[in-house]
Design an enzyme around this catalytic site. Sequence first.
Site, PDB file in Angstrom:
ATOM      1  CB  THR A  68      -6.092  23.385  19.537  1.00 36.97           C
ATOM      2  OG1 THR A  68      -6.962  23.088  20.623  1.00 36.97           O
ATOM      3  CG2 THR A  68      -5.013  22.315  19.435  1.00 36.97           C
ATOM      4  N   GLY A 145     -18.638  30.728  25.776  1.00 35.37           N
ATOM      5  CA  GLY A 145     -20.046  30.802  25.448  1.00 35.37           C
ATOM      6  C   GLY A 145     -20.752  29.486  25.725  1.00 35.37           C
ATOM      7  CB  ILE A 212       0.089  14.440  16.831  1.00 39.24           C
ATOM      8  CG1 ILE A 212      -1.044  15.364  16.377  1.00 39.24           C
ATOM      9  CG2 ILE A 212       0.754  15.012  18.088  1.00 39.24           C
ATOM     10  CD1 ILE A 212      -2.200  15.461  17.356  1.00 39.24           C
ATOM     11  CG  LEU A 359      -7.064  18.379   8.591  1.00 38.97           C
ATOM     12  CD1 LEU A 359      -6.994  18.209   7.076  1.00 38.97           C
ATOM     13  CD2 LEU A 359      -5.717  18.089   9.221  1.00 38.97           C
ATOM     14  CG  HIS A 361      -6.234  23.499   6.272  1.00 32.56           C
ATOM     15  ND1 HIS A 361      -5.318  22.912   7.104  1.00 32.56           N
ATOM     16  CD2 HIS A 361      -6.468  22.600   5.291  1.00 32.56           C
ATOM     17  CE1 HIS A 361      -4.993  21.717   6.638  1.00 32.56           C
ATOM     18  NE2 HIS A 361      -5.691  21.503   5.547  1.00 32.56           N
ATOM     19  CG  HIS A 488      13.672  23.455 -15.905  1.00 36.26           C
ATOM     20  ND1 HIS A 488      13.722  22.163 -15.410  1.00 36.26           N
ATOM     21  CD2 HIS A 488      14.921  23.744 -16.351  1.00 36.26           C
ATOM     22  CE1 HIS A 488      14.944  21.697 -15.567  1.00 36.26           C
ATOM     23  NE2 HIS A 488      15.694  22.628 -16.139  1.00 36.26           N
TER      24      HIS A 488
END
Length: 508
Positions: A68, A145, A212, A359, A361, A488
Amino acid sequence: FSYLLVLQQVYCFAPIALTRRHCSQLNAEFDFDVAIIGCGVGGHGAALHARGQGLKTAVFSGRDVGGTCVNRGCVPSKALLAASGRVRDMKDASHLESLGINVEGEVTYDRQAVADHAKNLANTVKGNLENSLIGLDVSVIEGRGILAGPNKIKDDQSGKIYTAKNIILAPGSVPFVPPGVTVDEKTVYTSDGALNLDFVPEWVAIIGSGYIGLEFSDVYTALGSEVTFIEALPMLMPTFDREIAKQAERMLIRPRAIDYRLGVFASEVTPGEQGKKPCTIKMIDANTKEHVETIEVDAVMVATGRVPNTKDMGLESMNIETNRGFVAVDDKMRVKTSADGEVIDNLYCIGDANGVMMLAHAASAQGISAVENICGREHVVNHEAVPAACFTHPEIAMVGLTEEQAVERAEKEGWTLGKSQGNFRANSKALAEGEGAGIAKVLFNKETEKIVGVHIIGIHAADLIQECANAVEQGTTVRELSMMVHTHPTLCEVLDEAFKGAVGMSSH
């Protein structure tokens, strides 16, 4: 010196069998050490790590390498957001004028070219994943599978039975379509159909206001659509930290062509025909179930979450009971027969199918963790250290607990919650970009000074959150972070302000 150099070169280019973390388990009894059902980000990550440990590995791709995320989710949606975001930026005349820029004429876009950008990106990433598997000698089996008993997997394409000492289930998820909603993936579509961008509707209703739905509202409004959110709960963005959700409404909803209906179900959704017949949405009150309104729109996007893709994958052959399709696992990703059942040896489940944290990850992290446990090195993923992001313009990102969750946990466990905030409007880099809207909120345990949650809304929030996720994972305190030097001028100084404020310091 030359000896050390030669030794280093030998180590770097040594075959996997010589690596320190090698844990090959293959014997003549099995075809593979590890077989993985599914080849999304989770399955792919597990396969790479398994090969890195010297394990003979197979992946049942189900003719869907990338899953997905790569083909119908994270990757192509970011392409649409990138293209539509450029359109939004170039149409924002006042913002450009503040930077001394004038754009002459009308800003236009090519819808098909935008759609092709998303499709081409997905194909490129998919190809890269396939090549990485081939390059590492992973056996890629094209069929889906199906479990055929302990240590056995059937290839649904050839019918052949393969054996593996360890099996990892990584089938992913599919969009959830509520009862009464008819999806044709043309005028009424899930995220799968939305990513095709077959047309840009003048008025689109989005059912659901989570990650989404919010991202696609960003795409559609940038490309000229009007958007109506239909949300069953009494607030927008119900899973977000409430303070961040209010900021998001102010920055991402109110200034745009977006309205919403709260506390209602889309009880009946009927597809239309592009340019000829509108879609019809009947809404009922979420509590009383009484009809409240019917609207006609050009398109309807169904963004009501996802459900595990575990149907017909042979779970019954291992006496596995699911809960709404989700497979129960312990903290080592080992499959259990049920939520309160026993652990099944040598069988693991990762990613959306276990429902722990949906998620991409997180799925990859769970896959790596499963392989570590297969190798006998006990590992548990700390899901409260896994960051998440919503890639709107500006972005939203978070890690750990929401403030509401943190208040509840502090009260339950008997510690004091601290809160500190950094502001983009006080950040030189954000002001240079003309992007001074947004905040970074740090939640921490006052007694231990450890971070329990961070929430950011502002430019590049998705990149900024990683520092915070690392701090949560490592147990770094706000006091330690307050003494770390931040470049910075950069956006990460928004976090520096929050870290310093947590311990009574001031940021310049």
